[in-house]
Design a protein around this motif. Structure first.
Motif, PDB file in Angstrom:
ATOM      1  N   LYS A  71       0.663  -1.022   0.101  1.00  0.00           N
ATOM      2  CA  LYS A  71       0.022  -0.041  -0.041  1.00  0.00           C
ATOM      3  C   LYS A  71       0.772   1.315   0.138  1.00  0.00           C
ATOM      4  N   GLU A  72       0.345   2.187  -0.797  1.00  0.00           N
ATOM      5  CA  GLU A  72       1.075   3.544  -0.839  1.00  0.00           C
ATOM      6  C   GLU A  72      -0.003   4.547  -0.425  1.00  0.00           C
ATOM      7  N   THR A  73       0.531   5.829  -0.033  1.00  0.00           N
ATOM      8  CA  THR A  73      -0.377   7.080   0.377  1.00  0.00           C
ATOM      9  C   THR A  73      -0.538   7.683  -1.031  1.00  0.00           C
ATOM     10  N   TYR A  74      -1.878   7.926  -1.044  1.00  0.00           N
ATOM     11  CA  TYR A  74      -2.610   8.805  -2.317  1.00  0.00           C
ATOM     12  C   TYR A  74      -3.397   9.781  -1.667  1.00  0.00           C
ATOM     13  N   TYR A  75      -3.537  10.864  -2.546  1.00  0.00           N
ATOM     14  CA  TYR A  75      -4.134  11.971  -2.169  1.00  0.00           C
ATOM     15  C   TYR A  75      -5.131  12.197  -3.249  1.00  0.00           C
ATOM     16  N   ILE A  76      -6.528  12.307  -2.686  1.00  0.00           N
ATOM     17  CA  ILE A  76      -7.861  12.257  -3.486  1.00  0.00           C
ATOM     18  C   ILE A  76      -8.625  13.563  -3.514  1.00  0.00           C
ATOM     19  N   SER A  77      -9.134  13.883  -4.661  1.00  0.00           N
ATOM     20  CA  SER A  77      -9.827  15.002  -4.673  1.00  0.00           C
ATOM     21  C   SER A  77     -11.199  14.491  -5.256  1.00  0.00           C
ATOM     22  N   VAL A  78     -12.398  14.290  -4.544  1.00  0.00           N
ATOM     23  CA  VAL A  78     -13.537  13.536  -4.927  1.00  0.00           C
ATOM     24  C   VAL A  78     -14.082  14.788  -6.118  1.00  0.00           C
ATOM     25  N   GLY A  79     -14.186  15.991  -5.971  1.00  0.00           N
ATOM     26  CA  GLY A  79     -14.656  16.961  -6.823  1.00  0.00           C
ATOM     27  C   GLY A  79     -14.167  16.956  -8.345  1.00  0.00           C
ATOM     28  N   SER A  80     -12.984  16.818  -8.505  1.00  0.00           N
ATOM     29  CA  SER A  80     -12.304  16.676  -9.527  1.00  0.00           C
ATOM     30  C   SER A  80     -11.780  15.512  -9.981  1.00  0.00           C
ATOM     31  N   ARG A  81     -12.294  14.384  -9.222  1.00  0.00           N
ATOM     32  CA  ARG A  81     -11.779  13.002  -9.370  1.00  0.00           C
ATOM     33  C   ARG A  81     -10.423  12.744  -9.778  1.00  0.00           C
ATOM     34  N   GLY A  82      -9.588  13.401  -8.827  1.00  0.00           N
ATOM     35  CA  GLY A  82      -8.167  13.375  -9.067  1.00  0.00           C
ATOM     36  C   GLY A  82      -7.472  12.286  -7.914  1.00  0.00           C
ATOM     37  N   ILE A  83      -6.528  11.734  -8.582  1.00  0.00           N
ATOM     38  CA  ILE A  83      -5.801  10.757  -7.705  1.00  0.00           C
ATOM     39  C   ILE A  83      -4.370  11.291  -7.952  1.00  0.00           C
ATOM     40  N   SER A  84      -3.483  11.306  -6.757  1.00  0.00           N
ATOM     41  CA  SER A  84      -2.211  11.653  -6.871  1.00  0.00           C
ATOM     42  C   SER A  84      -1.370  11.206  -5.931  1.00  0.00           C
ATOM     43  N   LYS A  85      -0.093  10.722  -6.193  1.00  0.00           N
ATOM     44  CA  LYS A  85       0.995  10.434  -5.238  1.00  0.00           C
ATOM     45  C   LYS A  85       1.798  11.363  -4.439  1.00  0.00           C
ATOM     46  N   ILE A  86       1.649  12.662  -5.038  1.00  0.00           N
ATOM     47  CA  ILE A  86       2.244  13.687  -4.683  1.00  0.00           C
ATOM     48  C   ILE A  86       1.361  14.687  -3.759  1.00  0.00           C
TER      49      ILE A  86
END
Length: 112
Positions: A3-18
């Motif tokens: 497992k890795e850490t991800y940063y999520i924006s539901v509104g823009s449907r964004g998924i980022s590792k940074i």
């Protein structure tokens, strides 16, 4: 799988590792397979959005009889349940405070 850490924006449907790569609302720990599944739900929501946009231009089609809106509602609930399940403590607390996983009878359906 690790497992890795991800940063999520539901509104823009964004998924980022940074963390600083894009604005985000929620932080999760997920495997690549779990992220693929989340991205798949986001893709379904996008497709339903496009179909809803097209439907909106048909004046006699009633809003409450809109299959695309039902799909988006269902997928949004699935996204929040998945984010809750994968979320760090702060993410779980935030989703709980939203009350989005509570059904009409007031019972909380989160798995924490």
């Amino acid at each position: 799988m690790e497992k890795e850490t991800y940063y999520i924006s539901v509104g823009s449907r964004g998924i980022s590792k940074i963390k600083t790569g894009t604005p985000f609302e929620l932080e999760i720990e997920a495997t690549e397979d779990e992220i693929r599944a989340l991205r798949g739900i986001f893709d379904e929501m996008y497709n339903a959005d496009v179909m809803g946009f097209l439907r909106a231009h048909v004046p006699f089609w009633e809003y409450h009889n809109d299959r695309e809106n039902d799909i988006i509602d269902r997928d949004l609930m699935n996204v929040y349940q998945m984010l809750y399940d994968l979320g760090k403590t702060e993410t779980k607390q935030h989703i709980e405070s939203m009350g989005i996983l509570t059904n009409l009878d007031g019972e909380n359906h989160s798995t924490m």
